[in-house]
Design an enzyme around this catalytic site. Structure first.
Site, PDB file in Angstrom:
ATOM      1  N   ILE A  16      43.696  19.608  -3.266  1.00 31.44           N
ATOM      2  CA  ILE A  16      42.237  19.678  -3.046  1.00 31.44           C
ATOM      3  C   ILE A  16      41.588  18.396  -3.577  1.00 31.44           C
ATOM      4  O   ILE A  16      40.751  17.781  -2.911  1.00 31.44           O
ATOM      5  CB  ILE A  16      41.640  20.934  -3.717  1.00 31.44           C
ATOM      6  CG1 ILE A  16      42.143  22.202  -3.001  1.00 31.44           C
ATOM      7  CG2 ILE A  16      40.105  20.875  -3.711  1.00 31.44           C
ATOM      8  CD1 ILE A  16      41.692  23.512  -3.622  1.00 31.44           C
ATOM      9  N   ASP A 159      34.081  30.452   1.819  1.00 30.36           N
ATOM     10  CA  ASP A 159      33.980  31.711   2.567  1.00 30.36           C
ATOM     11  C   ASP A 159      32.692  31.734   3.400  1.00 30.36           C
ATOM     12  O   ASP A 159      32.683  32.187   4.543  1.00 30.36           O
ATOM     13  CB  ASP A 159      34.042  32.886   1.586  1.00 30.36           C
ATOM     14  CG  ASP A 159      35.235  32.740   0.659  1.00 30.36           C
ATOM     15  OD1 ASP A 159      36.348  32.568   1.175  1.00 30.36           O
ATOM     16  OD2 ASP A 159      35.044  32.736  -0.570  1.00 30.36           O
ATOM     17  N   HIS A 187      36.170  36.139  -4.670  1.00 30.48           N
ATOM     18  CA  HIS A 187      36.812  35.243  -3.701  1.00 30.48           C
ATOM     19  C   HIS A 187      38.239  35.754  -3.512  1.00 30.48           C
ATOM     20  O   HIS A 187      39.172  35.300  -4.181  1.00 30.48           O
ATOM     21  CB  HIS A 187      36.804  33.797  -4.202  1.00 30.48           C
ATOM     22  CG  HIS A 187      37.686  32.909  -3.371  1.00 30.48           C
ATOM     23  ND1 HIS A 187      37.370  32.557  -2.089  1.00 30.48           N
ATOM     24  CD2 HIS A 187      38.898  32.366  -3.624  1.00 30.48           C
ATOM     25  CE1 HIS A 187      38.345  31.819  -1.590  1.00 30.48           C
ATOM     26  NE2 HIS A 187      39.289  31.685  -2.498  1.00 30.48           N
TER      27      HIS A 187
HETATM   28  P1  NAX Z   1      47.824  21.970  -6.121  1.00 25.03           P
HETATM   29  O1  NAX Z   1      48.986  22.763  -6.643  1.00 25.03           O
HETATM   30  O2  NAX Z   1      48.047  20.956  -5.068  1.00 25.03           O
HETATM   31  O3  NAX Z   1      47.109  21.236  -7.339  1.00 25.03           O
HETATM   32  C1  NAX Z   1      46.855  21.857  -8.553  1.00 25.03           C
HETATM   33  C2  NAX Z   1      46.908  20.801  -9.621  1.00 25.03           C
HETATM   34  O4  NAX Z   1      46.504  21.414 -10.840  1.00 25.03           O
HETATM   35  C3  NAX Z   1      48.298  20.209  -9.835  1.00 25.03           C
HETATM   36  O5  NAX Z   1      48.253  18.803  -9.711  1.00 25.03           O
HETATM   37  C4  NAX Z   1      48.642  20.643 -11.261  1.00 25.03           C
HETATM   38  O6  NAX Z   1      49.419  19.672 -11.956  1.00 25.03           O
HETATM   39  C5  NAX Z   1      47.252  20.798 -11.858  1.00 25.03           C
HETATM   40  N1  NAX Z   1      47.192  21.635 -13.068  1.00 25.03           N
HETATM   41  C6  NAX Z   1      47.923  22.735 -13.386  1.00 25.03           C
HETATM   42  N2  NAX Z   1      47.581  23.189 -14.599  1.00 25.03           N
HETATM   43  C7  NAX Z   1      46.614  22.369 -15.060  1.00 25.03           C
HETATM   44  C8  NAX Z   1      45.873  22.311 -16.261  1.00 25.03           C
HETATM   45  N3  NAX Z   1      46.085  23.187 -17.249  1.00 25.03           N
HETATM   46  N4  NAX Z   1      44.956  21.325 -16.409  1.00 25.03           N
HETATM   47  C9  NAX Z   1      44.741  20.432 -15.431  1.00 25.03           C
HETATM   48  N5  NAX Z   1      45.427  20.422 -14.266  1.00 25.03           N
HETATM   49  C10 NAX Z   1      46.341  21.378 -14.094  1.00 25.03           C
HETATM   50  O7  NAX Z   1      46.742  23.063  -5.684  1.00 25.03           O
HETATM   51  P2  NAX Z   1      45.450  22.866  -4.754  1.00 25.03           P
HETATM   52  O8  NAX Z   1      45.837  23.078  -3.339  1.00 25.03           O
HETATM   53  O9  NAX Z   1      44.744  21.612  -5.132  1.00 25.03           O
HETATM   54  O10 NAX Z   1      44.609  24.168  -5.190  1.00 25.03           O
HETATM   55  C11 NAX Z   1      44.071  24.273  -6.487  1.00 25.03           C
HETATM   56  C12 NAX Z   1      43.490  25.644  -6.735  1.00 25.03           C
HETATM   57  O11 NAX Z   1      42.449  25.927  -5.807  1.00 25.03           O
HETATM   58  C13 NAX Z   1      44.496  26.792  -6.559  1.00 25.03           C
HETATM   59  O12 NAX Z   1      44.333  27.684  -7.653  1.00 25.03           O
HETATM   60  C14 NAX Z   1      44.056  27.451  -5.281  1.00 25.03           C
HETATM   61  O13 NAX Z   1      44.408  28.814  -5.237  1.00 25.03           O
HETATM   62  C15 NAX Z   1      42.566  27.268  -5.361  1.00 25.03           C
HETATM   63  N6  NAX Z   1      41.809  27.430  -4.107  1.00 25.03           N
HETATM   64  C16 NAX Z   1      40.569  27.956  -4.194  1.00 25.03           C
HETATM   65  C17 NAX Z   1      39.761  28.121  -3.097  1.00 25.03           C
HETATM   66  C18 NAX Z   1      38.406  28.713  -3.211  1.00 25.03           C
HETATM   67  O14 NAX Z   1      37.760  28.903  -2.164  1.00 25.03           O
HETATM   68  N7  NAX Z   1      37.877  29.050  -4.383  1.00 25.03           N
HETATM   69  C19 NAX Z   1      40.249  27.769  -1.737  1.00 25.03           C
HETATM   70  C20 NAX Z   1      41.403  26.806  -1.745  1.00 25.03           C
HETATM   71  C21 NAX Z   1      42.407  27.060  -2.841  1.00 25.03           C
HETATM   72  O15 NAX Z   1      43.227  28.136  -2.447  1.00 25.03           O
END
Ligand code: NAX
Length: 328
Positions: A16, A159, A187
């Site tokens: 993201i 959404d 969500h």
């Molecule tokens: P990614 O797995 O590509 O990126 C997540 C990043 O977070 C990784 O680079 C990881 O190293 C980092 N991370 C993990 N623990 C951490 C911490 N303690 N401190 C700082 N960074 C940390 O996931 P991505 O596709 O970018 O999605 C991120 C989050 O957004 C997920 O939880 C996903 O479920 C959520 N979403 C939320 C949405 C919404 O509408 N609210 C929609 C899209 C997405 O599903």
């Protein structure tokens, strides 16, 4: 030119963020007159990837970008931050239940809540994207007792955008004709996209789309299941559209909502519509342009809507129960 705004983004090396950071730095979120300093927070194994992302941002030569801070320490990540977008977390793995995800990601938000409490600017505004975003926002809020509760929000704008697009498609009207689209609750697959109060060209949706069965069933389930459908089709979860929604969420928090319209934001309940006070619940909100919002009161909810809202509320109460030890 105003003074620079410090924007902290967690999970800054993730998918993201790879769409989000460039748009923040270009001025799409805070406007063409607001310089930005990016605080990029990651975990140690992702710092090398983060450096690569930062090199690319640097290579865009964004005139508004004054500085970047790359760190794996929450203190530095949130130091002086005016806006925090909490994207980082563990993704939901194969076979993982929602409850497992709630448990796995919860502890991240205790530490980040405390760091926001102790080091962020007094004016901090927080948007939680990382799932389960409502409950993660609840945890962060409870661990930041010195920050007013209403500064903690979670993102349901994706959404709203998804729902608007479906209605535009079905009605043959442009997106700009669709207003007053509220998302209620969590969500998650229980969210309720409230088509009864949505308007198309100022008219109730049900006057324009006379297929009520489609609205009650296919429309709602398409919006609720859109994230899963994208994973199925693309092999990974929504990233650019989620980043776009985060830009919309923060930009519209600081923009007066057009007269009569509203947007979806998950915010601490004030007790409105019978939802437990303090639960992070998505409501239709209006913003004043100064970083304040209010839940829109007096929206008429029929029995269909009330049943849907009760269901999503129950799910959120269940999530709160799972993380009760993290609520300080
Ligand atoms: P990614 O797995 O590509 O990126 C997540 C990043 O977070 C990784 O680079 C990881 O190293 C980092 N991370 C993990 N623990 C951490 C911490 N303690 N401190 C700082 N960074 C940390 O996931 P991505 O596709 O970018 O999605 C991120 C989050 O957004 C997920 O939880 C996903 O479920 C959520 N979403 C939320 C949405 C919404 O509408 N609210 C929609 C899209 C997405 O599903």
């Amino acid at each position: 030119m105003t003074s620079p705004i410090r924007v902290a983004v967690t999970g800054a090396a993730g998918s993201i963020s790879y769409s989000l950071l460039f748009r923040i730095a270009s001025g799409e979120m805070l406007g063409p007159d607001t310089p930005v300093i990016l605080h990029l927070l990651e975990i140690p194994p992702a710092m090398s990837a983060l450096e690569g992302v930062a090199m690319e941002i640097q290579d865009c030569a964004f005139p508004l970008l004054q500085d970047m801070v790359l760190t794996d320490e929450a203190k530095t990540g949130f130091d002086g931050a005016h806006i925090a977008i909490l994207v980082g977390g563990k993704p939901r793995g194969p076979g993982m239940l929602r409850a497992d995800l709630v448990e796995a990601n919860g502890p991240i938000f205790t530490g980040q809540g405390r760091a926001i409490n102790d080091f962020a600017d007094d004016d901090i505004r927080v948007c939680v994207v990382g799932n389960p975003c409502n409950t993660n926002a609840l945890i962060a809020m409870h661990n930041a007792p010195d920050v007013p509760n209403e500064r903690f929000t979670a993102m349901t704008r994706l959404d709203e955008n998804r729902a608007k697009s479906q209605l535009a498609d079905k009605s043959g009207r442009p997106i700009s004709a669709i207003t007053n689209l509220g998302i209620w609750g969590n969500h998650s697959k229980t969210m309720y996209p409230d088509f009864f109060n949505t308007r198309i060209d100022g008219k109730p949706v049900t006057d324009v789309i006379d297929d009520t069965a489609w609205l009650k069933e296919e429309f709602i389930s398409t919006v609720q299941g859109r994230g899963a459908a994208i994973i199925q089709a693309r092999g990974s979860s929504s990233a650019a559209s989620a980043a776009n929604a985060a830009i919309d969420h923060v930009r519209d928090w600081f923009t007066p909502t057009p007269e009569g319209d509203w947007h979806a934001m998950a915010v601490p309940s004030t007790g409105a519509y019978g939802i437990e006070e303090g639960l992070i619940f998505s409501y239709p909100v209006r913003c004043d342009g100064e970083g304040n919002y209010e839940i829109v009161e007096g929206i008429e909810l029929n029995d269909f809507a009330k049943a849907k809202i009760a269901e999503t509320k129950e799910e959120l109460l269940g999530e709160r129960e799972i993380v009760k030890n993290l609520l300080g």
